[in-house]
Design a protein around this motif. Structure first.
Motif, PDB file in Angstrom:
ATOM      1  N   CYS A  11       1.095  -1.816   0.438  1.00 10.06           N
ATOM      2  CA  CYS A  11      -0.569  -0.033   0.468  1.00 10.06           C
ATOM      3  C   CYS A  11       0.692   1.398   0.724  1.00 10.06           C
ATOM      4  O   CYS A  11       0.643   2.235  -0.644  1.00 10.06           O
ATOM      5  CB  CYS A  11      -1.327  -0.049   1.192  1.00 10.06           C
ATOM      6  N   THR A  18       3.783   1.841  -1.781  1.00 13.77           N
ATOM      7  CA  THR A  18       3.914   2.196  -2.959  1.00 13.77           C
ATOM      8  C   THR A  18       2.420   2.254  -3.685  1.00 13.77           C
ATOM      9  O   THR A  18       2.447   3.207  -4.627  1.00 13.77           O
ATOM     10  CB  THR A  18       4.670   1.590  -3.740  1.00 13.77           C
ATOM     11  N   GLY A  19       1.567   1.362  -3.178  1.00 19.10           N
ATOM     12  CA  GLY A  19       0.632   1.422  -4.476  1.00 19.10           C
ATOM     13  C   GLY A  19      -0.169   2.510  -3.905  1.00 19.10           C
ATOM     14  O   GLY A  19      -1.013   3.324  -5.391  1.00 19.10           O
ATOM     15  N   PHE A  20      -0.355   3.111  -3.379  1.00 20.15           N
ATOM     16  CA  PHE A  20      -1.209   4.657  -2.358  1.00 20.15           C
ATOM     17  C   PHE A  20      -0.562   5.124  -2.776  1.00 20.15           C
ATOM     18  O   PHE A  20      -1.082   6.556  -2.413  1.00 20.15           O
ATOM     19  CB  PHE A  20      -1.785   4.534  -1.584  1.00 20.15           C
ATOM     20  N   ALA A  77       0.176   7.332  -6.183  1.00 20.59           N
ATOM     21  CA  ALA A  77      -0.807   7.384  -7.022  1.00 20.59           C
ATOM     22  C   ALA A  77      -0.797   8.154  -7.304  1.00 20.59           C
ATOM     23  O   ALA A  77      -0.959   8.885  -8.681  1.00 20.59           O
ATOM     24  CB  ALA A  77      -1.831   6.320  -6.241  1.00 20.59           C
ATOM     25  N   ARG A  92       1.372   8.630 -10.648  1.00 18.33           N
ATOM     26  CA  ARG A  92       1.516   8.167 -10.954  1.00 18.33           C
ATOM     27  C   ARG A  92      -0.081   8.502 -12.082  1.00 18.33           C
ATOM     28  O   ARG A  92       0.003   7.926 -13.963  1.00 18.33           O
ATOM     29  CB  ARG A  92       0.395   5.831 -10.757  1.00 18.33           C
ATOM     30  N   ASN A 142      -1.735  -1.480 -10.922  1.00 12.59           N
ATOM     31  CA  ASN A 142      -0.811  -1.975  -9.918  1.00 12.59           C
ATOM     32  C   ASN A 142      -1.392  -1.142  -9.071  1.00 12.59           C
ATOM     33  O   ASN A 142      -1.939  -1.428  -7.327  1.00 12.59           O
ATOM     34  CB  ASN A 142       1.142  -2.062  -9.993  1.00 12.59           C
ATOM     35  N   THR A 143      -1.796  -0.268  -9.024  1.00 14.78           N
ATOM     36  CA  THR A 143      -2.511   1.433  -7.814  1.00 14.78           C
ATOM     37  C   THR A 143      -3.935   0.098  -7.628  1.00 14.78           C
ATOM     38  O   THR A 143      -5.282   0.411  -6.143  1.00 14.78           O
ATOM     39  CB  THR A 143      -2.977   2.193  -8.346  1.00 14.78           C
ATOM     40  N   GLN A 173      -4.009  -2.966  -5.991  1.00 18.55           N
ATOM     41  CA  GLN A 173      -3.799  -3.153  -4.694  1.00 18.55           C
ATOM     42  C   GLN A 173      -4.796  -2.681  -4.048  1.00 18.55           C
ATOM     43  O   GLN A 173      -5.434  -2.932  -2.752  1.00 18.55           O
ATOM     44  CB  GLN A 173      -2.745  -2.008  -4.781  1.00 18.55           C
ATOM     45  N   ALA A 174      -5.941  -1.814  -4.396  1.00 20.58           N
ATOM     46  CA  ALA A 174      -7.218  -1.177  -3.906  1.00 20.58           C
ATOM     47  C   ALA A 174      -8.237  -2.312  -3.580  1.00 20.58           C
ATOM     48  O   ALA A 174      -8.711  -2.617  -2.770  1.00 20.58           O
ATOM     49  CB  ALA A 174      -7.829   0.008  -4.604  1.00 20.58           C
TER      50      ALA A 174
END
Length: 429
Positions: A231, A233-235, A238, A241, A335-336, A339-340
């Motif tokens: 999370c 990096t994913g969030f 964001a 990105r 990826n985001t 991840q969500a």
């Protein structure tokens, strides 16, 4: 004699409404009501200025790389991260290693009059240099500007240089954070893998699949920790990105070249614009302002100072296929999204009612798309370095010179290998 306090004439008050020398009314005095004070836009102007600068900085900032993308960039630029000095920063940057001044060019204080004739010595050296140059394979010759790739290193040398480059990266704030983050991902991911493989039979009590067994409890703990790490990096990344996705959509849907040029500047380490090979080899961030008007804006990143450095080899890398940039941006966005979805399963359901396939599937998918993006960045960054060159350390320059004098030649490519095709034609650099 100074006047006493009682003799001091009071400063005259400013009467409201009196005209100033320029004919304008004077500003209201401190006795005016707050509603009458109109000269207070400085604070709001300063705030709006800061917001504009922050917005511009966000638009032009490089994307903070995720773990996989950072790994790909680091792996493709290990040579560039060595504590080396580029040939452009040397006074003899126009000379090949064989043309660098010899240590014997000037007599040292230890030489005496009885020493052998320096003219004869110089003549012998020139003859040896001529014969050496004639025996040099074409693939080992320096580039036109004198640049030569570093010689191939032994395993010990490569390990030492790699560790030095890695240490140089780790000692930066971003490098330290990425390293700590990566170690946590590897450690907790490795533990989860071992648990899934039943590597610890002692935790299978009363059996391995019992929901209350230590094995299943630790699988849940590991999964939650990995989800939290992803999370970050994913969030956390964001905003950058989706900013890149917005630039890409402006280019793909609206045909706005500024969007692609912005992306080229953000990804300048591995992406090259179509037509950028037509730029002079000497053009870089330091002198682009003097040359931008001579070329089409579409071949120069935006802002112009984000243009890549002038190539060390004097040859610019081929343009990058734009679909690779599309793929990297979309993979990071996916990826985001993944991840969500994973977070929804991990936080919206407990380990008693969560589907057993959900955790493994979405962790694997999120990790895979990020890994593919990092691999593309690695390949393209390596391709750029293969053509445009990497900095050469002083030790490598000295070794190239000494080996050339001994008749030992190093092929002038990043692998130090003979890349000549079997038909005998010289490979294109």
């Amino acid at each position: 004699m100074a006047p006493s306090g009682n003799d001091v004439e009071p400063f005259p008050t400013i009467e409201e409404g009196l005209p100033t020398p320029s004919g304008q009314e004077r500003p209201p005095t401190s006795n005016s009501s707050p509603d009458q004070i109109v000269n207070r836009p400085a604070a709001s102007s300063s705030l709006s200025g800061r917001l504009r600068r922050a917005s511009k900085g966000f638009e032009e900032s490089s994307v903070p790389e995720g773990f996989m993308a950072a790994t790909g960039s680091l792996a493709s630029s290990l040579f560039s991260m060595q504590s080396a000095v580029s040939l452009r920063n040397k006074p003899n940057d126009e000379m090949s290693p064989s043309q660098l001044p010899s240590a014997d060019a000037n007599p040292t204080p230890l030489e005496t009059v009885d020493a052998p004739s320096s003219a004869e010595t110089s003549k012998v050296k020139q003859e040896n240099a001529t014969s050496t140059s004639e025996a040099e394979p074409p693939a080992a010759a320096p580039f036109d500007n004198g640049y030569h790739f570093p010689p191939r290193h032994t395993f010990a040398q490569s390990s030492k240089l790699g560790l030095m480059a890695f240490w140089k990266y780790v000692t930066t704030p971003l490098g330290f954070a990425v390293t700590i983050y990566g170690l946590n991902v590897v450690a907790w991911g490795g533990m989860l893998f071992l648990l899934l493989c039943n590597a610890s039979p002692a935790m299978c009590h009363p059996d391995c699949d019992d929901i209350n067994s230590p094995r299943r409890i630790w699988i849940e703990i590991d999964s939650q920790i990995l989800n939290a790490l992803f999370c970050v990096t994913g969030f956390g990344l964001a905003p950058w990105r989706f900013r890149d996705l917005w630039y890409l959509m402006k280019y793909r849907i609206m045909g706005d070249e500024i969007g692609l040029r912005r992306l080229a500047g953000i990804n300048r380490a591995w992406f090259r614009l179509p037509g950028s090979t037509d730029l002079p080899i000497s053009v870089g961030p330091d002198n682009i302002g003097e040359n931008s008007a001579r070329h089409s804006p579409s071949v120069i990143p935006y802002p112009e100072t984000a243009i890549p450095d002038a190539p060390l080899t004097g040859v610019r890398a081929r343009p990058t296929r734009v679909w690779k940039l599309d793929l990297v941006i979309w993979l990071m966005v996916w990826n985001t999204f993944l991840q969500a979805v994973l977070s929804g399963f991990m936080w919206g359901m407990n380990r008693y009612n969560r589907p057993s396939w959900a955790t493994g599937l979405f962790i694997g998918l999120a990790f895979t798309v990020a890994g593919i993006a990092g691999y593309i960045i690695f390949l393209e960054g390596k391709a750029v370095n293969t053509v445009e060159g990497v900095p050469v350390s002083d030790e490598d320059l000295q070794r190239l010179k000494q080996d050339r004098e001994k008749g030992i030649f190093h092929f002038n490519n990043i692998k130090d290998k003979d890349m000549t095709p079997k038909d005998g034609k010289e490979a294109k650099r």
